[in-house]
Design an enzyme around this catalytic site. Structure first.
Site, short mmCIF file in Angstrom:
data_model
loop_
_atom_site.label_atom_id
_atom_site.label_comp_id
_atom_site.label_asym_id
_atom_site.label_seq_id
_atom_site.Cartn_x
_atom_site.Cartn_y
_atom_site.Cartn_z
N HIS A 149 0.83 -1.19 0.00
CA HIS A 149 0.00 0.00 0.00
C HIS A 149 0.87 1.24 0.00
O HIS A 149 2.08 1.19 0.17
CB HIS A 149 -0.95 -0.01 1.20
N SER A 209 0.71 7.09 -10.14
CA SER A 209 1.14 8.12 -11.07
C SER A 209 1.71 7.51 -12.35
O SER A 209 2.06 6.33 -12.39
CB SER A 209 2.21 8.99 -10.40
N GLU A 224 -3.18 1.30 -13.96
CA GLU A 224 -4.23 2.32 -13.91
C GLU A 224 -3.57 3.59 -13.43
O GLU A 224 -3.23 3.73 -12.26
CB GLU A 224 -5.38 1.89 -12.99
N CYS A 236 -8.87 9.69 -9.82
CA CYS A 236 -8.32 9.60 -11.17
C CYS A 236 -9.38 9.83 -12.23
O CYS A 236 -9.12 10.46 -13.26
CB CYS A 236 -7.67 8.23 -11.39
#
Length: 459
Positions: free
Chosen positions: A159, A215, A236, A270
């Site tokens: 994470h 990112s 993603e 996003c």
């Protein structure tokens, strides 16, 4: 200070630090996940793997308040939205419990000639590494771990450094769920790993794939490593999603949807609408009403009832967004409204007259900043929508059904939402094109990313 720490973005207070995993512990974590795959995941029927995920879903629901409070402390998400995220995560897990066996069933192939039969059997690849972001700590894990454990893989989960408490809470849920169904704890292993250690994990032959949400820089680095070691990767990345308004029977409703789509998760999503592309005849009315409604929402205590906009996730995030806005102004963008800045609290800001010569034209603004664009035609709206390195989501508002589908076909994006926002659901695939990434999560397609579609031909 440890890389992994809970720093309350509303106060700046460091609440707790978590030690980075040692190299020896990391090797043990990979070994535990590998042993769980070899000894359990690939040997048991899908129903047993689904039973584990069913208990994970139940525990998310049972602990929803505790889990929600954690992410409010970690990244400033308003409490009501945090509760909604936990509920959504539980629903995603349950979706794969309900549909996993159906989607993973053998797929017969009709032979063109010859006797006998043939079919495709789907099975897990092995150990997968998930590299997850801070903005949706539960939802992101659910959409990766849920389908992949049901499919027969085991999970190593790294994470983001700023949400170690939610990472630990998820790991505790999986540990308890595994014990309750007699599954090995190695089916899901949390790792507080450094970037160098992530490279080690990707290179390890026991690890068969990696999924990263984050990112562009992180995605490119992971993809390079995965390619070097011939590992399957799902990416993603970011997005600068267009909200295209071509016609509407209710400008006020369209404005409210636009505001909701920009402010969700403090504007740090996003697939939030970020560029608002409005047909000339509607622009002035929309711009005035949007600016009024958008700036009416002011940053507040994320724990307070009714808060819609909390602080940005960190000091770095607030500084980055402020620098982007200041640079846009210096390069000539018109500021229709500029919110106040205090610590990590960032007020809603509206830009207009952004041109291709400005950095803001192609950057992603990760926070409550909206850019408005006036266009003369449908064709120009589509051209502007596509003139971005990103291609994640998009929103089209029109009263013309034929136009809606025509524009949807023309937009370079992984997702198109027509006359609605915030419509994500467990059954709907999520993902993008261009620099927004590759692969799909959620829905049936999530079960297709990390499986061996093995042909079995019988004479």
């Amino acid at each position: 200070m440890s890389d992994y720490a809970v720093i309350n973005p509303a106060t700046g207070e460091t609440l707790r630090e978590y030690p980075t995993i040692t190299d020896a512990e990391l090797d043990g974590a990979i070994g535990a996940a590998s042993d769980a795959f070899e000894g359990w995941s690939r040997r048991v029927p899908v129903a047993e793997r689904a039973a584990l995920i069913a208990r994970v879903a139940e525990l998310h629901t049972e602990r929803r308040e505790q889990l929600a409070e954690i992410v409010v402390r970690e990244m400033g998400k308003p409490l009501e939205q945090a509760l909604g995220e936990v509920d959504f995560a539980a629903a995603i897990y349950q979706y794969y419990v309900d549909h996993g066996a159906e989607y993973l069933a053998d797929e017969p192939i009709e032979l063109a000639e010859g006797s006998g039969s043939a079919f495709i059997r789907r099975s897990g690849l092995g150990v997968l590494l998930g590299i997850m972001p801070w903005n949706f700590p539960y939802y992101q894990v659910a959409r990766f771990a849920g389908p992949n454990i049901v499919a027969g893989n085991t999970i190593l989960l790294k994470h983001a450094p700023q949400c170690p408490e939610s990472a630990a809470a998820i790991a505790d849920i999986f540990t308890e769920a595994a014990a309750s169904v007699d599954a090995p704890a190695g089916a899901y292993v949390n790792i507080y790993a450094s970037n160098d250690q992530v490279a080690t994990v990707i290179a390890d032959p026991r690890v068969q794939g990696v999924s990263v949400t984050g990112s562009e820089r992180a995605g490119a680095a992971v993809a390079e490593l995965a390619g070097k070691h011939l590992k399957k990767v799902v990416l993603e990345m970011g997005g600068s999603d267009p909200f295209i308004l071509l016609s509407t029977a209710d400008v006020d409703a369209a404005v409210q949807d636009a505001v909701n789509a920009r402010l969700d998760n403090n504007g740090q999503s996003c697939n939030a609408a970020k560029r608002f592309i409005v047909l000339d005849g509607l622009y002035d009315d929309f711009a005035a009403k949007f600016t009024e409604a958008f700036t009416a929402v002011q940053p507040a205590d994320p724990f307070a009832e009714g808060t819609l906009l909390g602080p940005l996730s960190s000091q770095a995030a607030a500084a980055r967004l402020g620098e982007q806005v200041d640079r846009a102004k210096a390069q000539g963008a018109t500021v229709l409204a500029e919110g106040s800045r205090s610590g990590n609290f960032f007020g809603p800001t509206v830009l207009a007259d952004v041109t291709p010569s400005m950095d803001a034209y192609r950057e992603e603004f990760f926070g409550p900043v909206a850019a408005l664009y006036r266009v003369p035609s449908e064709d120009e709206a589509v051209r502007l929508a596509n003139d971005t390195p990103f291609g994640l989501g998009s929103y089209v508002y029109t009263t013309d059904e034929e136009q809606a589908l025509r524009v949807a076909d023309a937009i370079d994006a992984g997702m198109v939402w027509i006359n609605l926002v915030l419509g994500d659901a467990a059954e709907l695939p999520f993902g993008g094109v261009k620099r927004s990434g590759s692969g799909r999560e959620m829905g049936r397609f999530a079960l297709e990313e990390f499986v061996n579609k093995k042909l079995i031909r019988i004479a």
